[in-house]
Design a protein around this motif. Structure first.
Motif, PDB file in Angstrom:
ATOM      1  N   LEU A  90     -18.417 -25.092  51.860  1.00  0.00           N
ATOM      2  CA  LEU A  90     -19.154 -23.930  51.613  1.00  0.00           C
ATOM      3  C   LEU A  90     -20.184 -23.641  52.926  1.00  0.00           C
ATOM      4  CD1 LEU A  90     -19.658 -23.937  47.789  1.00  0.00           C
ATOM      5  CD2 LEU A  90     -18.209 -22.446  49.366  1.00  0.00           C
ATOM      6  N   GLY A  91     -20.262 -24.766  53.600  1.00  0.00           N
ATOM      7  CA  GLY A  91     -21.325 -24.965  54.667  1.00  0.00           C
ATOM      8  C   GLY A  91     -22.782 -24.615  54.166  1.00  0.00           C
ATOM      9  N   LEU A  92     -23.169 -25.238  53.013  1.00  0.00           N
ATOM     10  CA  LEU A  92     -24.463 -25.090  52.496  1.00  0.00           C
ATOM     11  C   LEU A  92     -24.844 -26.221  52.199  1.00  0.00           C
ATOM     12  CD1 LEU A  92     -23.666 -22.096  49.815  1.00  0.00           C
ATOM     13  CD2 LEU A  92     -24.945 -21.940  52.044  1.00  0.00           C
ATOM     14  N   PRO A  93     -26.258 -26.625  52.367  1.00  0.00           N
ATOM     15  CA  PRO A  93     -27.104 -27.886  51.857  1.00  0.00           C
ATOM     16  C   PRO A  93     -26.717 -28.234  50.332  1.00  0.00           C
ATOM     17  CG  PRO A  93     -28.641 -26.146  53.038  1.00  0.00           C
ATOM     18  CD  PRO A  93     -27.340 -25.516  52.619  1.00  0.00           C
ATOM     19  N   LEU A  94     -26.565 -29.223  50.303  1.00  0.00           N
ATOM     20  CA  LEU A  94     -26.350 -30.144  48.993  1.00  0.00           C
ATOM     21  C   LEU A  94     -27.655 -30.179  48.296  1.00  0.00           C
ATOM     22  CD1 LEU A  94     -24.270 -30.943  46.746  1.00  0.00           C
ATOM     23  CD2 LEU A  94     -24.433 -33.162  47.952  1.00  0.00           C
ATOM     24  N   VAL A  95     -27.881 -29.714  46.920  1.00  0.00           N
ATOM     25  CA  VAL A  95     -28.753 -30.227  46.181  1.00  0.00           C
ATOM     26  C   VAL A  95     -28.513 -31.434  45.331  1.00  0.00           C
ATOM     27  CG1 VAL A  95     -30.270 -29.314  44.009  1.00  0.00           C
ATOM     28  CG2 VAL A  95     -29.816 -27.582  45.937  1.00  0.00           C
ATOM     29  N   GLY A  96     -27.280 -31.287  44.756  1.00  0.00           N
ATOM     30  CA  GLY A  96     -26.797 -32.561  43.920  1.00  0.00           C
ATOM     31  C   GLY A  96     -25.770 -32.211  42.920  1.00  0.00           C
ATOM     32  N   GLU A  97     -25.407 -33.106  42.176  1.00  0.00           N
ATOM     33  CA  GLU A  97     -24.647 -32.796  41.192  1.00  0.00           C
ATOM     34  C   GLU A  97     -25.506 -32.246  39.755  1.00  0.00           C
ATOM     35  OE1 GLU A  97     -21.096 -35.078  38.420  1.00  0.00           O
ATOM     36  OE2 GLU A  97     -22.063 -35.974  39.988  1.00  0.00           O
ATOM     37  N   VAL A  98     -24.928 -31.075  39.181  1.00  0.00           N
ATOM     38  CA  VAL A  98     -25.648 -30.831  37.956  1.00  0.00           C
ATOM     39  C   VAL A  98     -24.966 -31.703  37.078  1.00  0.00           C
ATOM     40  CG1 VAL A  98     -25.785 -29.019  36.438  1.00  0.00           C
ATOM     41  CG2 VAL A  98     -25.735 -28.459  38.844  1.00  0.00           C
ATOM     42  N   PRO A  99     -25.677 -32.354  36.056  1.00  0.00           N
ATOM     43  CA  PRO A  99     -25.398 -33.163  35.095  1.00  0.00           C
ATOM     44  C   PRO A  99     -24.391 -32.630  34.082  1.00  0.00           C
ATOM     45  CG  PRO A  99     -27.433 -33.692  35.608  1.00  0.00           C
ATOM     46  CD  PRO A  99     -27.289 -32.614  36.082  1.00  0.00           C
ATOM     47  N   VAL A 100     -23.398 -33.226  33.475  1.00  0.00           N
ATOM     48  CA  VAL A 100     -22.668 -32.752  32.622  1.00  0.00           C
ATOM     49  C   VAL A 100     -23.351 -33.127  31.249  1.00  0.00           C
ATOM     50  CG1 VAL A 100     -20.299 -32.679  31.285  1.00  0.00           C
ATOM     51  CG2 VAL A 100     -20.361 -32.671  34.052  1.00  0.00           C
ATOM     52  N   GLU A 101     -23.884 -31.963  30.543  1.00  0.00           N
ATOM     53  CA  GLU A 101     -24.301 -32.195  29.272  1.00  0.00           C
ATOM     54  C   GLU A 101     -24.006 -31.420  28.309  1.00  0.00           C
ATOM     55  OE1 GLU A 101     -28.904 -31.174  28.584  1.00  0.00           O
ATOM     56  OE2 GLU A 101     -29.082 -33.410  29.646  1.00  0.00           O
ATOM     57  N   SER A 102     -23.924 -31.643  27.097  1.00  0.00           N
ATOM     58  CA  SER A 102     -23.314 -31.116  26.095  1.00  0.00           C
ATOM     59  C   SER A 102     -23.726 -29.497  25.818  1.00  0.00           C
ATOM     60  CB  SER A 102     -23.618 -31.716  24.793  1.00  0.00           C
ATOM     61  OG  SER A 102     -23.032 -31.001  23.521  1.00  0.00           O
ATOM     62  N   GLY A 103     -23.065 -28.816  25.990  1.00  0.00           N
ATOM     63  CA  GLY A 103     -23.430 -27.258  25.871  1.00  0.00           C
ATOM     64  C   GLY A 103     -23.613 -26.606  27.331  1.00  0.00           C
ATOM     65  N   LEU A 104     -23.602 -27.279  28.433  1.00  0.00           N
ATOM     66  CA  LEU A 104     -24.145 -26.589  29.701  1.00  0.00           C
ATOM     67  C   LEU A 104     -23.444 -25.368  29.915  1.00  0.00           C
ATOM     68  CD1 LEU A 104     -25.531 -27.174  32.140  1.00  0.00           C
ATOM     69  CD2 LEU A 104     -23.564 -28.234  33.264  1.00  0.00           C
ATOM     70  N   SER A 105     -22.041 -25.142  29.501  1.00  0.00           N
ATOM     71  CA  SER A 105     -21.644 -23.824  29.807  1.00  0.00           C
ATOM     72  C   SER A 105     -21.165 -23.009  28.861  1.00  0.00           C
ATOM     73  CB  SER A 105     -20.103 -24.139  30.574  1.00  0.00           C
ATOM     74  OG  SER A 105     -19.307 -24.744  29.682  1.00  0.00           O
ATOM     75  N   ARG A 106     -21.986 -23.172  27.588  1.00  0.00           N
ATOM     76  CA  ARG A 106     -21.829 -22.323  26.369  1.00  0.00           C
ATOM     77  C   ARG A 106     -23.077 -22.017  25.588  1.00  0.00           C
ATOM     78  NH1 ARG A 106     -19.873 -27.154  24.217  1.00  0.00           N
ATOM     79  NH2 ARG A 106     -20.835 -28.027  22.376  1.00  0.00           N
ATOM     80  N   PRO A 107     -23.427 -20.851  25.125  1.00  0.00           N
ATOM     81  CA  PRO A 107     -24.632 -20.640  24.602  1.00  0.00           C
ATOM     82  C   PRO A 107     -25.237 -21.622  23.235  1.00  0.00           C
ATOM     83  CG  PRO A 107     -23.446 -18.731  24.808  1.00  0.00           C
ATOM     84  CD  PRO A 107     -22.653 -19.679  24.898  1.00  0.00           C
ATOM     85  N   HIS A 108     -26.506 -21.709  23.239  1.00  0.00           N
ATOM     86  CA  HIS A 108     -26.869 -22.816  22.395  1.00  0.00           C
ATOM     87  C   HIS A 108     -27.120 -21.883  21.041  1.00  0.00           C
ATOM     88  CE1 HIS A 108     -27.536 -26.541  24.732  1.00  0.00           C
ATOM     89  NE2 HIS A 108     -27.128 -25.570  25.647  1.00  0.00           N
TER      90      HIS A 108
END
Length: 367
Positions: free
Chosen positions: A317-335
């Protein structure tokens, strides 16, 4: 019309201050200045000349001197934050009188009314360091950008910073829902659709729902799906003046309102799942966002496709890396009925957010 004479404005300390000092005997001018003070949410002190009490002239955060009173204040102590206010745009002598009293600015009404309202509101609210403003945008649908935005805001609030979470995506379902506060009392975006000019930062903050120790500006369940760019500009400028942290959850489409939001960001985070199609989609998003936002960085979310890691995604992507977003339960679905993202202060997502905010604040000169 407003013009600068010699000095910089009086620096304002953080926190709310007193109102301006008005010096004039011109009843019509006084009526106008009182009206502008009311519009800025300030209560002024009015005198016909230099106040006799000790410190009144010296300590006022802003002094508005009517052109009729210039001669009467000529011998007052020189200070910053003095504005000479007149009505006659053809009177060249006003500049000489401004120099004689040491004024910073010459203002002619009615042309300079908006400038003066902004200046009065600045001293009434207190102007300190603007908020660190972070935008979060998904490289593709379902990337987890909204959840990361919520986690950043929750983490900021937990660290004791004044925090405002702004939902700039009308089709995203509402960040108040993600935080479990869809029924919380307070204003939503449609209430600000007619905003122009300056919005009071304190009034904005107090009008919004408070969830998990932060304020949230989200959408209602109505049909409004767009806010005029002038309103976006006014609201975000007010939010930034209050200091602390402002987190903006952005849609992937770039319209005029989103462009206004991007223009006020300090840094943007592009959340990209580590798969080739997501990287390709994120490239198009980055190209559009990069036309407005200079500091765009990539946050990669696993699991990783074969041959990909966070550094490779950053390189592609040619962009600076912030890091890896941790995989945490419910990260991609509403709580639904659960704690909000990042609420577990010792969890990996909260730790990621805390470390990012610490670095960003240092870069912004906030600590």
């Amino acid at each position: 019309m407003a013009g600068t004479v010699t000095h910089e404005p009086q620096p304002a300390a953080g926190g709310r201050q007193g109102g301006p000092l008005i010096v004039t005997e011109d009843a019509e001018l006084l009526d106008d200045l009182l009206r502008l003070c009311a519009a800025a949410g300030a209560t002024p002190e009015v005198h016909h000349g230099v106040p006799e009490r000790q410190g009144g002239w010296e300590t006022a955060p802003l002094v508005l001197v009517g052109d009729d009173a210039a001669r009467r204040v000529r011998g007052a102590a020189r200070r910053r934050g003095v504005v000479l206010v007149g009505r006659d745009q053809d009177d060249s002598g006003v500049w000489r009188r401004a120099v004689e009293i040491g004024a910073d600015h010459v203002l002619v009404l009615p042309d300079g009314e908006q400038w003066l309202v902004d200046r009065i509101a600045d001293v009434a609210e207190g102007v300190g360091r603007p908020a660190l403003t972070v935008g979060v945008i998904g490289g593709r649908g379902g990337a987890g950008a909204s959840t990361l935005a919520c986690a950043l805001a929750v983490t900021s609030a937990r660290e004791g910073l004044r925090t405002l979470l702004v939902d700039a995506d009308p089709l995203g379902g509402g960040l108040d829902v993600l935080l479990g506060g869809e029924s919380a009392e307070g204003l939503r975006w449609p209430a600000f659709a007619a905003s122009r000019g300056r919005v009071g930062g304190g009034a904005l903050e107090e009008s919004l729902p408070e969830l998990h120790s932060l304020r949230v500006l989200s959408w209602d369940r109505g049909d409004c799906v767009a806010i005029p760019p002038q309103a976006v500009r006014a609201v975000l400028a007010a939010a930034r003046r209050r200091g602390g942290t402002v987190v903006v959850d952005l849609p992937r489409r770039i319209d005029d309102g989103v462009a206004e939001a991007l223009a006020q960001l300090d840094v943007g985070l592009l959340v990209v799942p580590a798969e080739l199609r997501a990287v390709a989609a994120a490239g198009r998003v980055a190209s559009a966002v990069g036309m407005v936002l200079r500091d765009l960085r990539v946050a990669v979310r696993g699991p990783y496709a074969p041959g990909l890691d966070d550094r490779e995604v950053s390189r592609l992507l040619g962009l600076p890396l912030v890091g890896e977003v941790p995989v945490e339960s419910g990260l991609s679905r509403p709580h639904e009925g659960k704690a909000p993202p990042g609420a577990a202060g010792r969890g990996p997502l909260a730790r990621f957010c805390r470390e990012f905010l610490e670095r960003a604040l240092v870069e912004a000169g906030g600590v």
